[in-house]
Scaffold this active site. Structure first.
Site, PDB file in Angstrom:
ATOM      1  N   CYS A  86       8.885  -6.881   0.215  1.00 26.34           N
ATOM      2  CA  CYS A  86       8.169  -5.787   0.723  1.00 26.34           C
ATOM      3  C   CYS A  86       6.713  -5.962   0.325  1.00 26.34           C
ATOM      4  O   CYS A  86       6.215  -5.777  -0.640  1.00 26.34           O
ATOM      5  CB  CYS A  86       8.786  -4.385   0.124  1.00 26.34           C
ATOM      6  SG  CYS A  86       7.674  -3.118   0.667  1.00 26.34           S
ATOM      7  N   CYS A  89       4.948  -3.026  -0.965  1.00 24.61           N
ATOM      8  CA  CYS A  89       5.101  -2.753  -2.302  1.00 24.61           C
ATOM      9  C   CYS A  89       4.332  -3.519  -3.410  1.00 24.61           C
ATOM     10  O   CYS A  89       3.959  -3.069  -4.236  1.00 24.61           O
ATOM     11  CB  CYS A  89       6.580  -2.996  -2.649  1.00 24.61           C
ATOM     12  SG  CYS A  89       7.840  -2.148  -1.571  1.00 24.61           S
TER      13      CYS A  89
END
Length: 334
Positions: A86, A89
């Site tokens: 991700c 993230c």
């Protein structure tokens, strides 16, 4: 693994009421101890202090209850759901780590790798990452999803700290910046907190709830209120136990069908509002009853109004949804 106090419902969990009370008592003890040390000219004890690095942890399903639910009675725990693949993230996680360290013990950051903890991801109903939640005194609060500006995240975390302290008395954990790399000393055995006059009855209510004895829980809370009508924990617990008792044997499909077919029927709308609240649809429950007050009169209107006030007790007077619903009710009544 099923965290017993975890709830996305927006309703204050019954077991969390007890946890909040215990957290508040512990916080008050800590303040009293600090005040005594200050009065004696001594420095605060640091035997139980943790290094800053201990404020950011990785958590999995097996350790969730210990590392998140139990600790949330001492410090607000921020949950960062992330994954290696991700990209957003990778922007958000370092920022959360930095802000947590800056909070100096008023927050704990627990990082959850969703690839390795699919069950937790499902339990929280997460559709995309990054997703950030908080747990305070066993209660789950959704914070935000995706990457937000630092100023907004900082403000959200500051509000979380304020709510934890003002509503639950949770003041965080002590941090020793010089303790990095040094194992924290085992905390000395804590002196047992003096029991309050109603602790045994309140504990009996929680035990009854755990056993599914809703009638016993209701009676235990009523016993407390008979002697102490202003006892906040008992009032909240009684409202919740009575709500659970009312919906226990309901057929949700039948109740919702009756409410849809009879929009002006007080009993049908009251039953549906109870289900709304238990299901976490707090604003729907409040809105349904306010609308029913608007289209009813006399004893019917009063019955709906009383039930709405009872549901306010379940959520808590300081919840902004309660304040908004009170305003809406006042407009309808006056």
């Amino acid at each position: 693994m099923q965290p017993r106090n975890m709830s996305m419902s927006g309703v204050v969990d019954l077991a969390a009421v007890k946890a909040a009370g215990e957290a508040k008592a512990k916080a008050e003890q800590a303040r009293a101890a600090a005040a005594r040390q200050a009065a004696q000219g001594g420095a605060p004890a640091s035997a139980g202090a943790v290094p800053p690095s201990a404020l950011v942890i990785d958590v999995d399903e097996a350790g969730f209850e210990r590392d998140v639910l139990q600790l949330s009675a001492e410090v607000p725990v921020v949950l960062d759901f992330w994954a290696e693949w991700c990209e957003p993230c990778k922007q958000l996680s370092p920022l959360l780590e930095r802000l947590t360290i800056e909070a100096n013990g008023r927050l704990l950051l627990a990082k959850v790798d969703v690839d390795s903890n699919q069950m937790l991801m499902q339990q929280f109903g997460i559709q995309g990452i990054p997703a950030v939640f908080a747990v305070v005194a066993g209660q789950v609060l959704p914070l935000f999803q995706g990457v937000a500006p630092e100023q907004e995240i900082r403000a959200t975390l500051a509000q979380l700290v304020q709510v934890a302290e003002e509503r639950f008395g949770i003041i965080g954990i002590e941090v020793d910046p010089n303790a990095e790399g040094v194992p924290a000393a085992a905390p000395a055995a804590e002196a047992a907190a003096p029991e309050g006059p109603y602790d045994a009855l309140l504990e009996a209510a929680v035990v009854a709830l755990d056993a599914g004895d809703l009638g016993g829980a209701v009676q235990a809370y009523k016993n407390v209120l008979a002697d102490d009508p202003a006892n906040t924990e008992a009032k909240l617990g009684l409202a919740q136990a009575e709500l659970l008792a009312r919906v226990k044997d309901m057929n949700p499909q039948a109740v919702r069908a009756a409410a849809a077919e009879n929009p002006k029927d007080p009993a049908a709308q009251i039953a549906a509002a109870d289900l709304d609240l238990v299901g976490g649809h707090v604003e729907d429950a409040f809105g349904r009853l306010v609308d029913t007050v608007r289209v009813t009169a006399g004893a019917d209107r009063d019955a709906v109004r009383v039930r709405l006030l009872e549901l306010f007790e379940v959520i808590g007077a300081d919840d902004p949804r309660v304040a908004a619903a009170r305003t809406a009710l006042a407009r309808v009544l006056f």
